[in-house]
Design an enzyme around this catalytic site. Sequence first.
Site, mmCIF file in Angstrom:
data_model
loop_
_atom_site.group_PDB
_atom_site.id
_atom_site.type_symbol
_atom_site.label_atom_id
_atom_site.label_comp_id
_atom_site.label_asym_id
_atom_site.label_seq_id
_atom_site.Cartn_x
_atom_site.Cartn_y
_atom_site.Cartn_z
ATOM 1 N N GLU A 1 0.853 -1.243 0.115
ATOM 2 C CA GLU A 1 0.085 -0.120 0.049
ATOM 3 C C GLU A 1 0.795 1.353 -0.135
ATOM 4 O O GLU A 1 0.698 2.228 0.896
ATOM 5 C CB GLU A 1 -0.970 -0.125 1.029
ATOM 6 C CG GLU A 1 -1.934 -1.039 1.015
ATOM 7 C CD GLU A 1 -2.910 -1.271 2.155
ATOM 8 O OE1 GLU A 1 -2.994 -0.525 3.079
ATOM 9 O OE2 GLU A 1 -4.034 -1.807 1.916
ATOM 10 N N GLU B 1 -5.552 -7.637 -1.509
ATOM 11 C CA GLU B 1 -6.506 -7.708 -0.281
ATOM 12 C C GLU B 1 -7.953 -6.965 -0.773
ATOM 13 O O GLU B 1 -8.091 -6.114 -1.589
ATOM 14 C CB GLU B 1 -5.588 -6.498 0.507
ATOM 15 C CG GLU B 1 -4.524 -6.943 1.278
ATOM 16 C CD GLU B 1 -3.739 -5.962 2.385
ATOM 17 O OE1 GLU B 1 -4.804 -5.189 2.708
ATOM 18 O OE2 GLU B 1 -2.671 -5.883 2.671
#
Length: 552
Positions: free
Chosen positions: A193, A335
């Site tokens: 991320e 995810e």
Amino acid sequence: MYRRILGGLATAAAMAATVLVVTGSPANAAGTGTGYLHTSGNKIVDSTGATVRLTGINWFGMETDNKTFHGLWANNPWKSQLDLMASLGYNTIRVPFSDDALKPGAQATSVNTYSNPDLIGLSPLQILDKVVDYAGQKGMRIILDRHRPTSAGQTALWYTSGVPESTWISDWKSLAQHYAGNTTVIGADLHNEPHADGTNPNATGSCWGCGDESRDWRLAAERAGNAILSVQPNWLIFVEGVSCPSGGLSNVWDNDTSNDEDCGWWGGNLTKAGQYPVRLNVANRLVYSPHEYATSVYHQAWFDDPSYPANMPAIWDKYFGYLYKQNIAPIMVGEFGTTLASNIDKIWLQELMKYMGSGVNGMSFTYWSWNPNSGDTGGILKDDWATVDQAKQSIISPYLIPPTGGGNPTPPVSPSASPSVSPSASPSASPSASPSASPSASPSASPSSPGGKTCTATYKVVNQYSGGFQGEVTVKADSSAISAWTVKWAFPNGQSISQLWNGTLSASGSNVTVTNLSYNGALGAGASTTFGFNGSWSGTNGVPSPVSCTAS
């Protein structure tokens, strides 16, 4: 987005990490293919060219202060958890870690030495080695995810003052060499991320295609990816997106919306990857890996669109799906998850699964998470680390492609009254029952022979404690190969089954019927498979007889 992680942080002694090359057990041909994987257009394929779809799950913890998988504090042993993962249909595990877990002298903490005695004294890397080896025996694959530079938390950039880019790349190269020759470990998710920081025009976060080597995530991914491929050319390189392509947050105070940027989830924005692709020195190794979440993480504006959920496919197309639909590269949604607390989120999960597609040609994915202690999403497991959240699993299950591999299930260890490690803020309380020293374990077997094909089922109680027990049934093909099996028995003393793995359960009163799953019905002559279960009893826990097995 950053998800709150709940759980214990107890301490325990562990040995320093070693630098041995781990060969392990290779992933078996079938659910996740044969040999190392590579890409072809928007597909992931195995060494024979067959298409492979990764349908996996995240098991986190190695990126936290514990430096190893969460749930090792539970009464459910780590092998039993892997057995359950595989039986549910998850064929891949994405393993988040931080560079802290790889340091010499790193210690794994919050390991219940009663339920996991084989992990006593092991370093984080040694525990990971054991998980890799057992996953490989089951035909599963492993993706390593550098989740954070340190266990302190996620970062907008892939480096910090304390963990420079050189350490990031060096640690990746060491891991690639450590698992050289082990086809269970298939690749590197380079950094979790990357996202924007600072307000434009003074951006300080990760950008995509801006050309600033200190902030351009696309260029950093090339440097790290090529360094890994220089020592391990067979790995896949998983590259996440950013949040805002500029690497900065829009200035909402300037009253000028013309310079506001289209931003998405942390790691979820790949809008610039078509224009500025990641360039690797080894062809057919790149997989783009966006993240996607629902309102339990953050309430994005698109959830309020009057056309929701009809608006979502276009949003997904824009952020990442175009790369797949234009045959540029495979997508592995690394995810996605939700608590399912709202109907909006339930619809989101159903629609996202449809969007990613069914069957082997759909997009790959790893659901967040196995763990119940992800504060913004919860997990596939409930707080006891053994019970499956059926509301989530029922939505995901039709899209899973189970692994095919060996390894008998490991039944959960019955609760210990005094486990040697007791993590603080443990997700669930330990039952007070102590194990029976001598559970009834008399096997019962009874073959039957329709159509000339026969099988034998052997029932045994492998562990027993007050009010509960674990059972195991071994199904063996006799002199001829079989393609499917059905096992039946009647409990003699009112016992009942609360959870079963590696089979499909149908129960009516005391009568139990278990049929094979798609991956363990076909058995060669003399070959066997095993399913296990958790049950309850009161008074007497007699072994049923007969236990019949019919085959076709």
